[in-house]
Write a protein that holds these residues in place. Structure first.
Motif, PDB file in Angstrom:
ATOM      1  N   THR A   1       0.832  -1.199   0.000  1.00 12.29           N
ATOM      2  CA  THR A   1       0.000   0.000   0.000  1.00 12.29           C
ATOM      3  C   THR A   1       0.865   1.246   0.000  1.00 12.29           C
ATOM      4  OG1 THR A   1      -1.828   1.122   1.133  1.00 12.29           O
ATOM      5  CG2 THR A   1      -0.128   0.139   2.516  1.00 12.29           C
ATOM      6  N   GLU A   2       0.209   2.400  -0.010  1.00 10.25           N
ATOM      7  CA  GLU A   2       0.897   3.691   0.018  1.00 10.25           C
ATOM      8  C   GLU A   2       0.081   4.659   0.858  1.00 10.25           C
ATOM      9  OE1 GLU A   2       2.559   7.192  -3.011  1.00 10.25           O
ATOM     10  OE2 GLU A   2       1.979   5.224  -3.778  1.00 10.25           O
ATOM     11  N   SER A   3       0.757   5.405   1.704  1.00 14.32           N
ATOM     12  CA  SER A   3       0.071   6.380   2.549  1.00 14.32           C
ATOM     13  C   SER A   3      -0.442   7.538   1.704  1.00 14.32           C
ATOM     14  CB  SER A   3       1.019   6.904   3.626  1.00 14.32           C
ATOM     15  OG  SER A   3       0.417   7.961   4.343  1.00 14.32           O
ATOM     16  N   ALA A   4      -1.675   7.934   1.957  1.00 13.83           N
ATOM     17  CA  ALA A   4      -2.279   9.044   1.219  1.00 13.83           C
ATOM     18  C   ALA A   4      -2.502  10.246   2.125  1.00 13.83           C
ATOM     19  CB  ALA A   4      -3.608   8.610   0.605  1.00 13.83           C
ATOM     20  N   GLU A   5      -1.693  10.343   3.183  1.00 10.07           N
ATOM     21  CA  GLU A   5      -1.869  11.469   4.087  1.00 10.07           C
ATOM     22  C   GLU A   5      -0.545  11.896   4.719  1.00 10.07           C
ATOM     23  OE1 GLU A   5      -4.556  10.415   7.185  1.00 10.07           O
ATOM     24  OE2 GLU A   5      -3.364   8.726   7.887  1.00 10.07           O
ATOM     25  N   MET A   6      -0.615  13.057   5.328  1.00  6.42           N
ATOM     26  CA  MET A   6       0.491  13.589   6.110  1.00  6.42           C
ATOM     27  C   MET A   6       0.118  13.389   7.577  1.00  6.42           C
ATOM     28  SD  MET A   6       2.089  17.430   5.880  1.00  6.42           S
ATOM     29  CE  MET A   6       0.594  18.320   6.348  1.00  6.42           C
TER      30      MET A   6
END
Length: 671
Positions: free
Chosen positions: A620-625
């Motif tokens: 997966t990949e993080s979509a937030e800060m």
């Protein structure tokens, strides 16, 4: 000599100073000869590491030794500096010397060796310093080898010229001055409290933490006078960890009174980030005009809007009978176009404001319409982003005020591949290397919102680190095009626009993280080879071009990133562990910012928060800060921010910087 961490810092400072004095033949008090060569030294160091020779030092100033495995000047160089060494040098050279002279810390050392390299060097250094610390404490308590008596408020103190000179340029100069009082049996020190001087000596000899609320002002003044840099840092650390809006202006005055620029910068940083509260303090009206101008001109000024700054200036001006020219000068620091017109009209019609001041305000309002007044840059999060699935390098920014993302300049038709490295210096960001173009070098101007191609560097690399100091950009470690780990360091001169080889890492690593503290580059963790990681903190001294391991992180890790805030490193691991490391203290684990496992993220500190931007994994990949509160050492999901672009295995570099609002026009909508 690099500084280690923890409570032995005072010993490291003394040994570094003694080494400098020894090389320059200053304050030496014994001569050692081996039949072929001779060398001067300091009795206290000889007694610490060579106790049998040290016993003779107590009665003789010239000592003849029997034949040794190595020349005496070489042996002393080892004892004064303890350089890093290979296992062969330790076994074939140092162990025989240690056996002949009974140098216990070397005889008792059992190294861990990887590929001929000693990886537990930091443990040897700790033993070296512990041995010297024991002797130093003993000599302080019983006066052994003392050669000067200092007198403060009638009380005498038996001290050692070499020890005091090693940590204080003031004492070094005084003892070498040849003045009559320095040759006297006792030297009087005037204008000093006996109780404070005892604490200073305890800090020098014993490493005691002696700073308290009641003595910090007098101690920091004495440290500035005697040029005691380590104890001064302790005082600064104490002051900055106990500041609040009501006392920060007193800290600022203390810094200015004693010409301590580092403390002044820290105080200024606190004020501009807590301006609203400082304006409400009792001491606000005591500021000088130039001090207030320094604050309001700072683009880092943390205010809701410019009207708050405008009203703060009027409050200061009205608090005392000040000349109109003060108001005119202060208004030059304002971004008047961002001040609410209603606030300006209210100020003009306010009868408490002198008529000339009202006329000045009207004139300044007219200048707003002609565009001849200052417009403040906005502090934003600048993000450099590249993806293996999307061409180009993209720069975006996030406004903490409006909670919007904006598109800035990009490099089109260019693919850095994966594992590029970037760094910043002032108003510039530098992009280096990557698997797609492993020698490429670009410069991004924040002020001009423009990319420029610069000369390529020599050795192709990716998975490296980059930092910038003064007029230079450095690239360190990484992997070459055949995936071998690189030890080399290259430096780019921004003035001559040229690259050159500049040194090597103590441990060749890839996928590390790096930060700058003073003139030193700290490289944290990294991969020694595929699947083999290190916890080492390496320090590359850019002035001496030397590198050594100075500390160990709480865990072995690679693919980390660092956010630097006021000389404190916050190191984030792929699994979300947040580690805090201050240059002269042991690294500690603060907490966890998230429970996932990500690489290729970036970190910044802003307003007491550590922000972790993006991150990818196999699944997966993080979509937030993500936000991590440093004071409470925990996640703060309320301050998390969504990233407005597609998940395309992005890699990030980010900083906090000031940018002209004219570039904040092309908003990025969330996908």
């Amino acid at each position: 000599m690099e500084k280690p961490s923890g409570d032995s810092t005072h010993v490291a400072d003394i040994l570094e100073g003694l080494c400098r004095l020894w090389k320059e033949h200053r304050h030496t008090d014994v001569t050692l000869g081996d039949g072929k060569t001779s060398s001067q030294a300091h009795r206290i160091l000889v007694d610490a590491f060579m106790p049998q020779v040290g016993m003779t030092c107590r009665t003789k100033s010239v000592i003849k030794l029997s034949e040794l495995p190595k020349p005496i000047d070489v042996i002393l160089a080892w004892l004064y500096t303890l350089p890093e060494m290979t296992s062969d040098i330790l076994k074939l050279d140092m162990k025989p010397v240690a056996s002949a002279l009974k140098i216990n810390f070397i005889l008792n050392y059992k190294p861990k060796v990887v590929k001929g390299k000693i990886t537990t060097y930091i443990q040897l250094r700790k033993s070296w310093m512990a041995e010297f610390s024991t002797k130093l404490r003993q000599c302080y308590k019983d006066g052994t080898f003392s050669d000067v008596i200092l007198k403060v408020e009638g009380q005498t103190f038996r001290c050692h010229k070499a020890i005091l000179a090693s940590v204080s340029p003031f004492f070094d100069t005084m003892f070498l001055s040849g003045m009559r009082e320095t040759d006297a049996d006792e030297i009087d020190l005037h204008g000093i409290k006996k109780s404070d001087f005892v604490k200073i000596l305890n800090a020098i000899y014993l490493g005691e933490e002696c700073v308290t609320v009641t003595n910090v002002e007098s101690l920091i003044s004495m440290c500035s006078y005697f040029q005691l840099s380590r104890l001064q840092r302790q005082c600064e650390r104490f002051l900055t960890s106990n500041v609040d809006p009501d006392n920060i202006l007193g800290v600022l005055r203390l810094a200015e009174l004693n010409s301590i620029d580092s403390l002044r910068k820290k105080a200024l940083s606190y004020i501009v980030h807590n301006f609203h509260e400082v304006v409400r303090s009792k001491e606000y009206s005591t500021l000088s005009r130039d001090q207030l101008l320094d604050f309001i001109k700072n683009d880092n000024l943390d205010v809701v809007d410019e009207t708050e700054v405008f009203e703060a200036v009027l409050k200061w001006f009205s608090s005392n009978n000040r000349p109109d020219e003060d108001l005119e000068i202060l208004f030059q620091g304002l971004s008047l176009p961002d001040v609410r017109q209603s606030a300006i009209k209210t100020a003009i019609t306010n009868e408490k404001l002198p008529r000339d001041s009202c006329n000045l305000l009207k004139t300044l309002v007219d200048k707003v319409n002609t565009g001849t007044v200052r417009i403040r840059n906005e502090q934003v999060l600048l993000v450099v982003r590249a993806s293996g699935q999307e061409g180009g390098v993209h720069v975006t920014c996030f406004s903490f005020k409006t909670k919007q993302w904006f598109k800035l300049a990009s490099i089109s038709n260019y693919d850095p591949g994966s594992a590029f490295a970037a760094c910043s210096l002032g108003q510039f960001i530098y992009l280096t290397g990557g698997s797609g173009n492993p020698c490429v070098f670009f410069e991004y101007s924040i002020a001009a919102n423009k990319w420029t191609s610069l000369p390529k560097f020599r050795e192709a690399r990716s998975e490296h680190v980059a930092v910038a100091i003064s007029d230079f950009v450095y690239i360190l470690g990484g992997r070459n095009q055949v995936h071998s780990v690189i030890s080399g360091i290259e430096r780019y001169n921004l003035g001559t626009r040229s690259w050159r080889h500049f040194g090597v890492l103590a441990l060749p690593v890839s996928d590390a993280s790096a930060a700058v503290v003073g003139s030193n580059i700290l490289v944290c963790g990294g991969s020694l080879s595929f699947g083999e990681y290190t916890d080492a903190v390496q320090c590359f001294d850019t002035e001496k071009q030397t590198c050594s391991v100075i500390a160990n992180l709480p865990m072995q890790c690679s693919f980390t990133d660092i956010a630097l805030h006021e000389h404190i490193l916050y190191i984030v691991s792929p699994r979300g562990h947040v580690m805090e490391y201050e240059y002269d203290r042991d690294p500690v684990l603060l907490g966890k910012a998230h429970a996932s496992s990500f690489m290729d993220f970036s970190c910044v500190c802003f307003r007491g928060m550590l922000y972790i931007i993006g991150g990818t994994s196999n699944k997966t990949e993080s979509a937030e800060m993500k936000a991590f509160e440093l004071r409470n050492k925990k996640q703060d999901a309320r301050k998390n921010v969504n990233l407005p672009w597609k998940r395309l295995s992005n890699q990030y570099y980010s900083i906090i910087g000031g940018i002209s609002r004219k570039y904040l026009s092309e908003e990025i909508k969330a996908v």
